[in-house]
Design a protein around this motif. Sequence first.
Motif, PDB file in Angstrom:
ATOM      1  N   LYS A  21       0.866  -1.149   0.112  1.00 39.52           N
ATOM      2  CA  LYS A  21      -0.097   0.042   0.081  1.00 39.52           C
ATOM      3  C   LYS A  21       0.675   1.209   0.057  1.00 39.52           C
ATOM      4  N   PRO A  22       0.220   2.491  -0.477  1.00 43.58           N
ATOM      5  CA  PRO A  22       1.239   3.563  -0.327  1.00 43.58           C
ATOM      6  C   PRO A  22       1.850   3.880   0.992  1.00 43.58           C
ATOM      7  N   GLY A  23       3.219   4.647   1.021  1.00 40.25           N
ATOM      8  CA  GLY A  23       3.646   4.860   2.294  1.00 40.25           C
ATOM      9  C   GLY A  23       4.203   4.191   3.114  1.00 40.25           C
ATOM     10  N   VAL A  25       7.223   2.453   2.863  1.00 44.51           N
ATOM     11  CA  VAL A  25       8.860   2.800   2.944  1.00 44.51           C
ATOM     12  C   VAL A  25       8.830   4.053   3.671  1.00 44.51           C
ATOM     13  N   ALA A  26       7.827   5.059   3.476  1.00 48.86           N
ATOM     14  CA  ALA A  26       8.081   6.241   4.275  1.00 48.86           C
ATOM     15  C   ALA A  26       7.947   6.192   5.720  1.00 48.86           C
TER      16      ALA A  26
END
Lengths: 290, 290, 290, 290
Positions: A21-23, A25-26
């Motif tokens: 899902k997005p985000g 790694v951040a």
Amino acid sequence: MTLQNESLRDHACLIVHGPDKPGIVAAVTALITRNKGNIVTLDQYSDDANGGAFFQRVVFHRPDLSAAMPDIEADLADTVTALGLEWTLTDQSVPKRMAILASTSDHCLLELLWRHRRGELPVTIPMVISNHTNVAADVRSFGIPFFHVPSQGPDKSEAEAKILELLKGNVDFIVLARYMQIISEDFLDSVGVPVINIHHSFLPAFIGAAPYRKAKERGVKLIGATSHYVTKDLDEGPIIEQDVARVDHAHSAADLQARGAYVERAVLSRAVQWHAQDRVIRHGNQTIVF
Amino acid sequence: MTLQNESLRDHACLIVHGPDKPGIVAAVTALITRNKGNIVTLDQYSDDANGGAFFQRVVFHRPDLSAAMPDIEADLADTVTALGLEWTLTDQSVPKRMAILASTSDHCLLELLWRHRRGELPVTIPMVISNHTNVAADVRSFGIPFFHVPSQGPDKSEAEAKILELLKGNVDFIVLARYMQIISEDFLDSVGVPVINIHHSFLPAFIGAAPYRKAKERGVKLIGATSHYVTKDLDEGPIIEQDVARVDHAHSAADLQARGAYVERAVLSRAVQWHAQDRVIRHGNQTIVF
Amino acid sequence: MTLQNESLRDHACLIVHGPDKPGIVAAVTALITRNKGNIVTLDQYSDDANGGAFFQRVVFHRPDLSAAMPDIEADLADTVTALGLEWTLTDQSVPKRMAILASTSDHCLLELLWRHRRGELPVTIPMVISNHTNVAADVRSFGIPFFHVPSQGPDKSEAEAKILELLKGNVDFIVLARYMQIISEDFLDSVGVPVINIHHSFLPAFIGAAPYRKAKERGVKLIGATSHYVTKDLDEGPIIEQDVARVDHAHSAADLQARGAYVERAVLSRAVQWHAQDRVIRHGNQTIVF
Amino acid sequence: MTLQNESLRDHACLIVHGPDKPGIVAAVTALITRNKGNIVTLDQYSDDANGGAFFQRVVFHRPDLSAAMPDIEADLADTVTALGLEWTLTDQSVPKRMAILASTSDHCLLELLWRHRRGELPVTIPMVISNHTNVAADVRSFGIPFFHVPSQGPDKSEAEAKILELLKGNVDFIVLARYMQIISEDFLDSVGVPVINIHHSFLPAFIGAAPYRKAKERGVKLIGATSHYVTKDLDEGPIIEQDVARVDHAHSAADLQARGAYVERAVLSRAVQWHAQDRVIRHGNQTIVF
């Protein structure tokens, strides 16, 4: 705690995997930063940009790592588990404990012992177990305990029970270095740690026994070897590494076996090194190798 | 007669094979000497020192070769046939006639045309036949005739009959350059010349259709290609050449196919070159490649 | 704007490099997240854990990328430039414009044109320039403009001026596909874009002219090829890719050249592909290839 | 006489080389036949069809070989010497005596000892000599004598004299298994047997000291190793075998050295095996390897 290598002091390896899902790694890198870690290496892979599986390996340096581990683990439980992801955090300065099971062939066994002595495998080797005794002296010359567990008759359960008793609690993974006994499903269930095998063909070609003889009969121009995790499905487990060597019509089946021995020991050594460095993530019947 | 290469003028290639016995090499080399030939290259192999099969390839230079051929052949019939051996004698300056069968993929086809134009394949190419038309312009830009033989419906016999009509008497061997039609046993019987195929896996792994998809599913770390003579047993004919390329978890099945294309064209080119140079001897389901 | 590949729509590639310090990865990934990007691939490398150089390549997906580019660039200028780092941001759906310079040899040139036609090189090819005319028809058959700029006499400045005029403003990088003219330092200064060369040896062995002849004389058992960025120091620029092929005593210098041609075209193709995908970062006289 | 391998009993290897002329192969094979030999393997090479150099290796089986050797040698002197050719005849069942010189590195040394123990090298090893003592216990565990000859100070002549005294009359060839001392021209003249070295680069790249450091500085993508005969020209002797391994920017010079060790031991082992089997013919600064 044994320090394998001073250069790995205060280095942690974090593996994260699960639904993409997005985000992610951040979120993970922010977590490392707020826990005072400095990223040394980061590898990341998504098997499908639109909602597949996500895999990440981060090695980071954190002064006083062992003191900080509980806090980092708590943060991971809060943050990463909440994202629906699985994670494992390991202290890279703590070598994994590797047991080796062997039979009469010595080439894979000696290669592992020798690479270990050179400091190229980040493991300790608490024991070598064999159903034969011919490798005992070589093993002990490396200062490593050798145990002989004979495997006679069709019923292997007694031998497996003895091996389990020796291994239990003492090892983090097991390597079958041309161990010529079939591992039972019960054994795999009981032992509870990964088991790595070396198969003497480029799987899935020549599954089963006598691959070099079959290779000679088929007239192949390349022979190979495959290292894989052992599952209950013989020769079907996730492949970690493979390689091949060129052969020709003039090679007999015995020549193929002799040449193949050098491919086997190289392939198994790489697989063991990568596993010991937490570079291999299992995913269904496949591996991601960072 | 077309001279492929001036440097091959007056060079003959003699293949001898059959049951091994003492003195064959001496008898054959003496025959060449008494026929005023000078040996340029000699390769020899016995698959068992104690009475197995014997294989020999000799290239020799003989001034005025074409005039001398009948005498040499008569001597071979007297001497070598008498030893219970089979032989073939070819004039190396006469290129073999190679037909190519292709479908929509162009990579193997173009590689052969391009190597031929560079003078690296000692063949002439009387025709390319395809069941599609997309490669027609490319083929004709090399100055080579292109024939379109559509292959519609389940009954392939009509198409095969048309192809046979085109080939009959015009070719010495046939190359299937990613020709995606199954060749019938009748066709093989009728065509009467060797047929070379390129299979997109390291046989015997992933026999049959969609090998790259199967390779992705199995999670292999190497993909390969295999060139073999076509027999009635699909994907089971004698292997001429194989090679592999390294892949990893990040490659999709489509990536494997794209990478594999480069292995396929290299493997097929080598197989074609060796066949055209009379370097490949079939022996049961195997090949001796000198 | 030409869309090379629909699957690259709205994908950006961000390269960051400079002096290493804690927190860079976290800062960059947070920036991407707050700009609504989703990381697809991230590669990172530090050449020394204790204060060396830092290199990162991130590919991320961002809906409506082209509209968002100015904001992302402003954020990068604020955040990443402030960390003392250099960065470049490219829209992956915009193919780089690649000019090819060639002479009489066609193998590297045709390989690039053919891979481009297959959609494997994310570039457009606005022109091929040669100091000979023999490749003109082949180039134009791919639908690509061909310009002939003869290079006669010792003074190359006139020819270089004409080439510069053709290239100026039209290309993002230049490939020397066995272009047999030495590029002047003035040309390199004026052209202002990267120049990639293929050298027909495994540098630094056999620097300079006639490497295959030198390889034959030295009796090497492997020949190779090297693709590198061109700098004012001939054959000394940063190496992008290398590979080798096995040879033996029976190969003449001409055979080495013929075999080497296949290594050259493969090595150059990989180097071009990686450069076009922004995978190669120059660092002093070396490259980081992600 | 020690029989290395029962399967080599009564097998002879004949090497013939010199100026090419018609009829050599026929003359040599006729000689073998009239001396009751049966050819097992024949390799032949001419470096120029029009009067260059001729090279031939024949292995033949001759019952009661040792009794027949004087007659065969007399026939060779009459027939082959008369053709202006040089020849050597060896009994394949008599293993060559190989001394190993080593320093502190154990990887090449142990590889040779281990392959020898497996029966893969047709040699005896009368001694290992080192200027250090760290490998002594390992060597002796293989049942092989170890001699320590320290090499202190700039004057190596005393150490070389001691080594010569140990070797004199006891060895057929010498292997430098990462022996880190320069061999003097005097030593080479006195020792009178071939000396094989392993150099840790793909010569002629990185001639001289510290090749892995130089390779790191140059940013190569492949590292290699070279085994060659030692001549008075350092690193310039005839190359027997070479191989390479792939590396990337993330490898330090120490990593290159660790990886290179595996290439070195494989390359040296092959070179030693081929030399021991009389497969290598020196010709000027080159080798023919059959």
